[in-house]
Design an enzyme around this catalytic site. Structure first.
Site, mmCIF file in Angstrom:
data_model
loop_
_atom_site.group_PDB
_atom_site.id
_atom_site.type_symbol
_atom_site.label_atom_id
_atom_site.label_comp_id
_atom_site.label_asym_id
_atom_site.label_seq_id
_atom_site.Cartn_x
_atom_site.Cartn_y
_atom_site.Cartn_z
ATOM 1 N N LYS A 1 10.606 -1.648 1.224
ATOM 2 C CA LYS A 1 10.956 -0.264 0.858
ATOM 3 C C LYS A 1 9.776 0.283 0.049
ATOM 4 O O LYS A 1 9.641 0.029 -1.136
ATOM 5 C CB LYS A 1 12.235 -0.276 0.006
ATOM 6 N N GLU B 1 7.267 -7.333 -11.558
ATOM 7 C CA GLU B 1 5.937 -6.955 -12.047
ATOM 8 C C GLU B 1 6.070 -5.548 -12.594
ATOM 9 O O GLU B 1 6.197 -4.591 -11.826
ATOM 10 C CB GLU B 1 4.915 -6.992 -10.902
ATOM 11 N N CYS C 1 -1.410 -0.580 -13.694
ATOM 12 C CA CYS C 1 -0.534 -1.339 -14.598
ATOM 13 C C CYS C 1 -1.322 -2.089 -15.666
ATOM 14 O O CYS C 1 -0.868 -2.238 -16.786
ATOM 15 C CB CYS C 1 0.336 -2.303 -13.805
ATOM 16 N N GLU D 1 4.205 3.513 -22.153
ATOM 17 C CA GLU D 1 3.268 3.567 -21.031
ATOM 18 C C GLU D 1 3.125 5.014 -20.544
ATOM 19 O O GLU D 1 4.101 5.634 -20.130
ATOM 20 C CB GLU D 1 3.771 2.678 -19.883
HETATM 21 P P1 NAD Z 1 9.223 3.108 -10.070
HETATM 22 O O1 NAD Z 1 9.899 2.035 -10.839
HETATM 23 O O2 NAD Z 1 9.605 4.504 -10.328
HETATM 24 O O3 NAD Z 1 9.401 2.889 -8.498
HETATM 25 C C1 NAD Z 1 8.990 1.705 -7.862
HETATM 26 C C2 NAD Z 1 9.822 1.495 -6.611
HETATM 27 O O4 NAD Z 1 11.174 1.240 -6.987
HETATM 28 C C3 NAD Z 1 9.862 2.686 -5.660
HETATM 29 O O5 NAD Z 1 9.779 2.216 -4.320
HETATM 30 C C4 NAD Z 1 11.234 3.282 -5.931
HETATM 31 O O6 NAD Z 1 11.772 3.981 -4.835
HETATM 32 C C5 NAD Z 1 12.047 2.041 -6.212
HETATM 33 N N1 NAD Z 1 13.283 2.247 -6.980
HETATM 34 C C6 NAD Z 1 13.522 3.182 -7.920
HETATM 35 N N2 NAD Z 1 14.779 3.039 -8.401
HETATM 36 C C7 NAD Z 1 15.332 1.984 -7.747
HETATM 37 C C8 NAD Z 1 16.609 1.342 -7.808
HETATM 38 N N3 NAD Z 1 17.562 1.751 -8.639
HETATM 39 N N4 NAD Z 1 16.837 0.283 -7.007
HETATM 40 C C9 NAD Z 1 15.864 -0.162 -6.175
HETATM 41 N N5 NAD Z 1 14.660 0.416 -6.063
HETATM 42 C C10 NAD Z 1 14.385 1.478 -6.848
HETATM 43 O O7 NAD Z 1 7.656 2.869 -10.328
HETATM 44 P P2 NAD Z 1 6.465 3.811 -9.884
HETATM 45 O O8 NAD Z 1 6.509 5.042 -10.737
HETATM 46 O O9 NAD Z 1 6.462 3.918 -8.405
HETATM 47 O O10 NAD Z 1 5.192 2.916 -10.292
HETATM 48 C C11 NAD Z 1 4.568 2.950 -11.535
HETATM 49 C C12 NAD Z 1 5.002 1.759 -12.390
HETATM 50 O O11 NAD Z 1 4.692 0.538 -11.723
HETATM 51 C C13 NAD Z 1 4.269 1.683 -13.724
HETATM 52 O O12 NAD Z 1 5.188 1.374 -14.728
HETATM 53 C C14 NAD Z 1 3.292 0.528 -13.525
HETATM 54 O O13 NAD Z 1 2.882 -0.119 -14.717
HETATM 55 C C15 NAD Z 1 4.084 -0.373 -12.639
HETATM 56 N N6 NAD Z 1 3.196 -1.317 -11.936
HETATM 57 C C16 NAD Z 1 3.203 -2.631 -12.310
HETATM 58 C C17 NAD Z 1 2.345 -3.544 -11.685
HETATM 59 C C18 NAD Z 1 2.344 -5.001 -12.076
HETATM 60 O O14 NAD Z 1 1.860 -5.803 -11.299
HETATM 61 N N7 NAD Z 1 2.872 -5.373 -13.229
HETATM 62 C C19 NAD Z 1 1.502 -3.110 -10.659
HETATM 63 C C20 NAD Z 1 1.529 -1.758 -10.305
HETATM 64 C C21 NAD Z 1 2.393 -0.871 -10.941
#
Ligand code: NAD
Length: 498
Positions: A185, A260, A294, A392
């Site tokens: 997804k 992550e 991240c 963040e």
């Molecule tokens: P997000 O959490 O908003 O969304 C990530 C994914 O989760 C999307 O595909 C979204 O549709 C899905 N999602 C949202 N709500 C959900 C739910 N209730 N159930 C299942 N899936 C759901 O994150 P984002 O804004 O897309 O990405 C940015 C974040 O990702 C930042 O916090 C960043 O630090 C983090 N990040 C972490 C790493 C790591 O390796 N630690 C790497 C890249 C990004």
């Protein structure tokens, strides 16, 4: 979609990829996908809902239980994995183009990132061939106990928008190489490159249902994937708050989860550091990938004795960073992913002023004004207790702070909820190790920017995550460990009820 963009994709509006075919969403709904540079619509995307996740999981389940994938010899399965890698290499330019169009990340940076995606597949093929090994325990002359690692089943992969193709392949490669089937997804804000991924897998000829993609929103499609009883595991990368929600929702079906999550990583510069290299690494670490990274060093700690010189040098660099069209190879910083994210990041810059910071930034001019640009920004005179130093922001914004000694800076570095990465700059080798050991983060770099070796564990502690991806560490997650106890002697069996 523009004519130029169409040349880079074979699909105008995006479909789902289920059971080896590109299909519309069951309910026929679509959502619009926007270009962050112009804020104009790029295309429409099939909006998968719970019904589509159910279809995809059914296809993946069937492929795992009944299809050839799970029964295939490792060598044969790996030929598919190597084939995917080769096809990604052929498509680097197209994928990088779509990624930059969709996310606003500069094309000079997406090219490098996409080029690394094929290595994810080759690396995991090699790992499975060489390192997916069991252990054996001899118990006197009575037993040989040995372990085997079996694929878990259907892997649910949920990815964010900040490095879409890279992260999708980073998860799919170990999941597929170890013999699982996949439902991915992708993030709703960056769906374009995922369909090229599906095309690549399709051309590689993977058996139907082994790899599936369902576009859609987190609260609907994502949530259904998390709660689906036929999905064994969820690998998630995204925000910490979403991770918490997913852990809660996955509890009733007792799934294995890998998390992550977000970060607020410290970059510590001691007085004896190599000044120029530290400066280069610091600028790159916070302003590359538009600051939407991240592992970004969003908290800078400078030793008192070098702070004035370092800040002056930072300011000069900030003014020179080239903002522009993400598709221009000279651009160093592009627009943020979405207007809502722009609101969030600029909201934090306003908050920084209220909290007492001096804000130093460059100007946004010309055609850049219509995109979601945030100029590279230094939050000077910050203190670690401010919200801008604790939360963040996920943009090109760095809180700049000072310290006087090692003990103080370790305490400040650790005084935060996150624990993803950390950077230490010193020419005192002992101090470098000592501070790296003391900083509470899953990944530390000493005298280096964020450079990855795929064999090493990737992940965070505290609110930055659970578990580690990368190297053989991913095997524990994508495989089920079994222990087989085999009696080789006549050990005593209790005489019960005789
Ligand atoms: P997000 O959490 O908003 O969304 C990530 C994914 O989760 C999307 O595909 C979204 O549709 C899905 N999602 C949202 N709500 C959900 C739910 N209730 N159930 C299942 N899936 C759901 O994150 P984002 O804004 O897309 O990405 C940015 C974040 O990702 C930042 O916090 C960043 O630090 C983090 N990040 C972490 C790493 C790591 O390796 N630690 C790497 C890249 C990004």
């Amino acid at each position: 979609m523009t004519e130029q963009a169409l040349k880079h994709t074979t699909q105008d509006d995006l479909k789902l990829y289920i059971g080896g075919a590109f299909v519309d969403a069951t309910e026929g709904k679509t959502f619009d996908n926007y270009n962050p540079f112009t804020n104009e619509k790029i295309n429409a995307v099939a909006e998968g809902t719970a019904k589509d996740i159910d279809r995809a999981v059914e296809a993946a389940r069937y492929a795992f239980d009944q299809g050839p994938w799970g029964r295939m010899k490792v060598k044969e399965r790996m030929t598919y994995i190597y084939k995917i890698a080769d096809l990604i290499d052929e498509e680097v330019e197209r994928i990088a183009y779509l990624e930059s169009l969709d996310t606003g990340l500069p094309i000079s940076q997406t090219r490098n990132m996409v080029a690394r995606a094929s290595e994810n597949f080759r690396f995991y093929a090699r790992m499975v061939e060489s390192r997916l090994v069991g252990e054996a325990y001899q118990v006197d002359d009575e037993f040989i106990n040995y372990t085997v690692q079996k694929p878990v089943g259907v892997a649910g992969l949920i990815t964010p928008w900040n490095a879409p193709f890279m992260l999708e392949t980073w998860k799919a490669a170990p999941a597929l190489a170890t013999g699982n089937t996949v439902v991915l997804k992708p993030a709703e804000l960056s769906p374009l490159s995922a369909n090229l991924f599906a095309e690549v897998v399709d051309r590689a000829g993977l058996p139907e249902g082994v790899f599936n993609i369902v576009h859609g929103f987190g609260e609907t499609a994502g949530a259904r994937l998390v709660e689906h009883p036929d999905v064994e595991l969820i690998s998630f990368t995204g925000e910490t708050t979403t991770g918490v929600e997913i852990i809660k929702n996955s509890a009733s079906t007792l799934k294995t989860v890998s998390m992550e999550l977000g970060g607020k990583s410290p970059f510590i510069v001691f007085e004896d550091a190599d000044f120029d290299r530290a400066l280069d690494a610091c600028i790159w670490g916070i302003f590359s990938f538009n600051g939407e990274r991240c592992t970004a060093n969003s908290r800078l700690f400078l030793h008192e004795s070098i702070k004035d010189r370092f800040i002056e040098a930072l300011k000069e660099r900030v003014l020179n960073i080239r903002l522009g069209n993400p598709l221009d190879p000279n651009t160093q910083l592009g627009p943020l992913i979405h207007k809502e994210h722009w609101d969030k990041v600029t909201g934090y810059i306003e908050l920084a002023k209220e909290e007492g910071c001096d804000v130093f930034t460059s100007e946004i001019t010309g055609e850049n004004k219509r995109g979601n640009f945030v100029a590279p920004t230094l939050l000077l005179n910050a203190t670690n207790d401010m919200r801008i130093a604790q939360e963040e922001i996920f943009g090109p914004v760095m809180a700049v702070m000072t310290f006087t000694d090692e003990e103080e800076v370790v305490r400040l570095a650790n005084d935060v909820e996150y624990g993803l990465a950390g950077y230490v700059w010193t020419n005192d080798a002992k101090r470098g190790h000592r501070v790296a050991h003391a900083v509470e983060a899953g990944m530390l770099w000493v005298n280096s920017q964020n450079v990855r070796d795929l064999r090493t564990p990737f992940g965070g502690m505290k609110n930055s995550g659970i578990g580690r991806e990368g190297g053989h560490y991913g095997f524990d997650f994508y495989t089920e460990q079994k222990i087989i106890h085999v009696a080789i002697g006549e050990h005593r069996i209790p005489q019960f009820g005789k």
